[in-house]
Design an enzyme around this catalytic site. Sequence first.
Site, PDB file in Angstrom:
ATOM      1  N   THR A  51      26.195  40.573  33.681  1.00  0.00           N
ATOM      2  CA  THR A  51      27.518  40.993  34.136  1.00  0.00           C
ATOM      3  C   THR A  51      28.453  41.071  32.934  1.00  0.00           C
ATOM      4  OG1 THR A  51      29.220  40.557  35.802  1.00  0.00           O
ATOM      5  CG2 THR A  51      28.312  38.632  34.700  1.00  0.00           C
ATOM      6  N   ASN A  52      29.744  41.140  33.154  1.00  0.00           N
ATOM      7  CA  ASN A  52      30.715  41.194  32.054  1.00  0.00           C
ATOM      8  C   ASN A  52      31.939  40.375  32.420  1.00  0.00           C
ATOM      9  OD1 ASN A  52      32.795  43.005  33.334  1.00  0.00           O
ATOM     10  ND2 ASN A  52      30.983  44.325  33.458  1.00  0.00           N
ATOM     11  N   ARG A  53      32.944  40.366  31.561  1.00  0.00           N
ATOM     12  CA  ARG A  53      34.069  39.440  31.693  1.00  0.00           C
ATOM     13  C   ARG A  53      35.137  39.880  32.699  1.00  0.00           C
ATOM     14  NH1 ARG A  53      34.603  35.884  27.187  1.00  0.00           N
ATOM     15  NH2 ARG A  53      36.834  35.945  27.473  1.00  0.00           N
ATOM     16  N   SER A  54      34.984  41.030  33.304  1.00  0.00           N
ATOM     17  CA  SER A  54      36.011  41.495  34.241  1.00  0.00           C
ATOM     18  C   SER A  54      36.128  40.550  35.438  1.00  0.00           C
ATOM     19  CB  SER A  54      35.673  42.899  34.747  1.00  0.00           C
ATOM     20  OG  SER A  54      36.547  43.255  35.794  1.00  0.00           O
TER      21      SER A  54
END
Length: 227
Positions: free
Chosen positions: A33-36
Amino acid sequence: ESYHTPRQDLQGINILVTAGATREKVDPVRFFTNRSTGKMGYAVAEAAIARGATVTLVSGPAQLPIPNGVNVIPIESAEEMFQAVASKSNEADVIIKAAAVADYRPAQVHEQKMKKLDGNLTLEFVRTKDILRYLGEHKRPQQVLVGFAAETESVESNAMKKIREKNLDLIVANNVSMEGAGFGTDTNIVTLIEQKGVLAALPMLSKREVADRILTEAAKKWREKQT
Ligand code: CTP
Ligand code: CA
């Protein structure tokens, strides 16, 4: 904060918003996933509903309250986001793609938990669909398409390239490495760009305020297209 009875200037406008990060599974217990966190997209949905729009929010997993009156479609992967967005895009007047969509997913999703082995692990990743590019290719003449650009360098030129390549009406360029901007914060520092060039380089504002500015510009573009 003081957001009291805003003008119902978006009444009759159907707005599709995407928010948050996607999750790309590799096995039953792991994903990429990512930091959003979804804050920017949720702020757009909240502001739009407060101004009288009809709002559909396609959201990755987020720890945020769902704004009252918003029709939420929860998704996890980029592929699920694509399916949800594609099925709703036809009826949307304005589409605002705030989500941080994974560019790659694991080539193989393991049915069972991957056991550790001796030595290193190499995983293969394959590209996901670019949802925004698809929307740009299928844009109706009267539809307004708004993208985001998450950059850490050459913010304006990278964003200009994206607005042209993806056939957008507006792009929200975001230097995600700046203090007070980007992931997880309640504020953002963005530049609104149209096909002709920079529309507005905004100072640090709350994400809600940024959302209202985006909506005002998008609605203006939408009205121009209806004549
Ligand atoms: N986007 C999308 N589908 C993808 C990847 C991105 O719809 N598979 C959208 C995002 O929601 C955002 C815009 O494209 O509105 C720009 O995302 P960004 O990551 O900044 O740009 P990319 O085109 O993915 O290019 P890169 O990551 O290489 O900078
Ligand atoms: Ca990307």
